[in-house]
Write an enzyme that holds these catalytic residues in place. Structure first.
Site, PDB file in Angstrom:
ATOM      1  N   GLU A  63       0.799  -1.225   0.000  1.00 53.96           N
ATOM      2  CA  GLU A  63       0.000   0.000   0.000  1.00 53.96           C
ATOM      3  C   GLU A  63       0.838   1.284   0.000  1.00 53.96           C
ATOM      4  O   GLU A  63       0.464   2.268  -0.617  1.00 53.96           O
ATOM      5  CB  GLU A  63      -0.943   0.014   1.216  1.00 53.96           C
ATOM      6  CG  GLU A  63      -2.006  -1.072   1.206  1.00 53.96           C
ATOM      7  CD  GLU A  63      -3.047  -0.873   0.106  1.00 53.96           C
ATOM      8  OE1 GLU A  63      -3.117   0.233  -0.454  1.00 53.96           O
ATOM      9  OE2 GLU A  63      -3.767  -1.849  -0.195  1.00 53.96           O
ATOM     10  N   SER A  89     -40.159 -23.014 -24.862  1.00 52.51           N
ATOM     11  CA  SER A  89     -41.321 -22.403 -25.541  1.00 52.51           C
ATOM     12  C   SER A  89     -41.767 -21.082 -24.939  1.00 52.51           C
ATOM     13  O   SER A  89     -42.646 -20.424 -25.510  1.00 52.51           O
ATOM     14  CB  SER A  89     -42.491 -23.389 -25.538  1.00 52.51           C
ATOM     15  OG  SER A  89     -42.212 -24.495 -26.367  1.00 52.51           O
TER      16      SER A  89
END
Length: 692
Positions: free
Chosen positions: A96, A367
């Site tokens: 960091e 369908s």
């Protein structure tokens, strides 16, 4: 020559004096600026450590979604630096802010490098925030990307650096940084991921945790272990570059298997957990909030969830599906006019599988795709009375290089002409593929996209039978558009968001757009009522016959079945709901009872969810006319047609010829009917049409 040299020397001296003076002025200004910052920091004193406020989620009825509002799934502990593993400290600083102990809150070299990298890429590709800046940001609840926020963050950084020593800043940072899954601070993260204290973390565990805060959702090993391992390797290598560990230690730590803690208390997720995840995703994608603000911003999130509808959905799923079965389920229910999602179930057990099958999965719709095809057909000259033969046949495609041969369910065929109304009600595959090929295979793709289907669709003959995988949320949205007269519907999970100051920072907006032709949308919706009407029975039964007797109001819908998927989607003007049933790993649905789950769950849910709602009908738009027709041939019914059915047509496309098949003694009758009131009693189904 000497005069020229002397003149140049004089100019050089003047330039040097000017540079020296400017330099002295800039140095003095810089010293004043630094002194001013220090004075400001000391004068303002140490910034108060903001206590994060829990975000509360509210249901549609104003009550809190209990689990989120009480504990929010968060674990918080404050550990002194002496009680945190040295490996964690070194790993965090390395990845960091490696110059943490050597700067005064801002790493100028790093900032310049980041600016250059961003300019080269023409995008923000590199960050330059120090640990002090990140800690300052964590003390803020607003994470908006404005210049004011950045300026305030810089001032907070100055106050931190002038009032706390480096160890105090590092301690605060490690105790407030977010590690994902509700874990804030290194002690909570150590407990959540490894079931141990922060002081006991090993090098490989420390490197894994140090890599998570950059993007908790992305680098969490519980979300994607491979990405987390890649990030762990980067952390270890950064420690090696800082001479904290050797290459051998890097390799050993990376290759050491990690023993993760899998015993997590997630009871806070038990109230509509899949819905909550969808809300949080919307907060990120729609409202544009980051994870920390969502979790700790003290927000009040007003959602569209209807707790009663949600309970009805979950109860019916639990009661209908065999508890011993491994089959999965998805259900989504929303209001077609507003798009407000009232219930959502993404699976049978959130704890076992948080994968949301409504928003994430793509499955073959079967369908249930046919209403999109028949809308396109109506758009291109078809009517509910259009007839075609239903019989086994081959469909050449790809310029004759391939042949598609569809089958009807159980190999039942009319071997005769049937109408479009019958074809949809009976789910005749031959009629559908014929229609698809007549229109051209690209037409259905265009129509589906128009209806909001976002998945890739393959323009082949089988697409008429739903062979391209789609998302359930898109399917429900598309059916909602048909139910809403062709006006676009976007699923909404959030009504509004209020920040910790009581200010409304987001409110959902309903933007109406007429996408489909309203007359054609209405006729399509009416065609979809046929699956429940036994008058359309022919060579086989209508697909909704098994649940029709349990329905007390008029519904439009369509079911769909493939080898691996079972669907039922249907609607009234007030509610559109989709249900999917299937196995996660594409296992076939071989048990007949499991194929019926979707219809049964849908029917029970719709009846109970609408139980206390008034009967509201679909209002035919301008350009639509009603007519009683004989279902078998699509012609205008006479008094001798005992099976006459009310059908809607776009004005000008209604049949003009009367049925002569059912006249007594084979006589033909041509006189005009004076009105629909002369028709015989049509039973409960037609009586319900008074609401249309």
């Amino acid at each position: 020559m000497e005069l020229i040299t002397q003149e140049n020397l004089d100019k050089t001296r003047r330039w040097l004096r000017a540079i020296l003076v400017i330099g002295m002025i800039l140095l003095i200004l810089f010293i004043i600026f630094i002194a001013g910052l220090i004075t400001y920091g000391k004068a303002k004193g140490p910034p108060p450590l903001a206590v994060p406020q829990t975000t509360i989620f509210y249901a549609q009825d104003g009550k809190t979604i209990i689990g989120e509002s009480i504990h929010n799934g968060e674990n918080r502990y404050w550990m002194p630096l002496s009680e945190i593993s040295q490996e964690v400290i070194e790993a965090t600083i390395s990845i960091e802010d490696r110059k943490f102990y050597n700067h005064y809150g801002f790493d100028v070299k790093r900032i310049v490098g980041a600016i250059i990298a961003d300019i080269k890429a023409m995008a923000k590709v590199q960050g330059a925030s120090t640990i002090s800046q990140q800690y300052a940001r964590n003390l803020f609840l607003e994470h908006d990307k404005t210049w004011k926020r950045k300026f305030d963050e810089a001032l907070y950084t100055v106050r931190l650096e002038t009032n706390y020593n480096k160890d105090e800043i590092l301690e605060g940072y490690l105790n407030t940084i977010y590690y994902g899954h509700g874990a804030y601070g290194i002690e909570a993260a150590a407990n959540y991921y490894f079931n141990k204290h922060a002081k006991d973390l090993t090098l490989e565990e420390a490197a894994m945790l140090a890599g998570i805060p950059k993007a908790p959702s992305y680098y969490s090993p519980f979300n994607d272990e491979q990405k987390a391992k890649t990030r762990q390797k980067i952390v270890l290598q950064s420690m090696e570059n800082n001479n904290l560990i050797t290459e051998a230690e890097v390799n050993k730590a990376f290759e050491t298997p990690l023993q993760f803690n899998t015993d997590h208390d997630i009871t806070h997720k038990q109230i509509a957990p899949y819905f909550q995840d969808a809300v949080k995703l919307a907060l990120k994608d729609v409202v544009k909030l980051d994870e920390r603000t969502i979790e700790l911003g003290g927000l009040r999130i007003y959602t569209t969830l209807d707790p009663t509808a949600q309970e009805i959905a979950e109860t019916n799923i639990a009661n209908i599906i065999n508890p011993k079965s491994e089959i999965q389920v998805a259900l989504m229910s929303m209001e077609p006019k507003t798009g407000k999602v009232r219930a959502l179930v993404g699976g049978r057990d959130y704890i076992k599988s948080p994968f949301n099958r409504v928003t994430q999965a793509e499955r073959m719709p079967g369908s249930t795709f046919k209403p999109f095809l028949f809308y396109a057909a109506l758009e291109n000259g078809f009517t509910p009375s259009t007839k075609m033969r239903s019989e086994p046949m081959n469909f050449p495609y790809d310029e004759g290089r391939a042949v598609y041969r569809p089958d009807n369910y159980n190999n039942y065929y009319a071997n005769d002409f049937i109408t479009m109304a019958q074809a949809l009600a009976l789910s005749d595959n031959i009629y559908a593929v014929k229609t698809h090929m007549f229109l051209g295979v690209n037409k259905l793709v265009e129509t589906a996209k128009q209806l909001g289907i976002t998945s890739d669709l393959t323009a082949v003959p089988s697409l008429a039978l739903g062979t391209s995988s789609v998302k359930m949320m898109d399917m429900v949205k598309a059916y909602g558009m048909i139910a809403n007269g062709g006006i676009s519907v976007t699923p909404i999970f959030i009504e509004k968001v209020v920040n910790h100051k009581g200010e409304v920072i987001y409110r959902s907006k309903r933007e109406k757009e007429q996408v489909l032709d309203p007359a054609l949308a209405f006729v399509t919706a009416h065609l979809m009522t046929g699956m429940f009407d036994k008058k359309l029975n022919s060579y086989t039964s209508v697909t909704g016959q098994s649940i029709a007797n349990g329905l007390t109001r008029l519904y439009a819908g369509k079911s769909g079945t493939t080898k691996t998927d079972s669907w039922m989607i249907g609607f009234t003007p007030q509610l559109v709901t989709g249900v999917w049933i299937g196995y996660d790993r594409d296992e076939t649905i071989d048990i007949v009872a499991e194929r019926a789950y979707a219809k049964r769950i849908w029917a029970k849910y719709m009846e109970e969810a609408l139980q206390d709602k008034p009967f509201v009908g679909f209002k035919p738009p301008k350009g639509v006319v009603p007519a009683y027709v004989d279902p078998a041939n699509g012609l205008l019914a006479t008094s001798d047609c005992k099976n006459a059915r009310l059908t809607y047509f776009v004005e000008g496309t209604e049949p003009t010829e009367y049925c002569s098949v059912h006249l007594p003694n084979g006589e033909e009758k041509h006189e005009e009917k004076e009105g629909l009131e002369e028709q015989p009693d049509k039973g409960w189904f037609e009586r319900i049409f008074k609401w249309w």
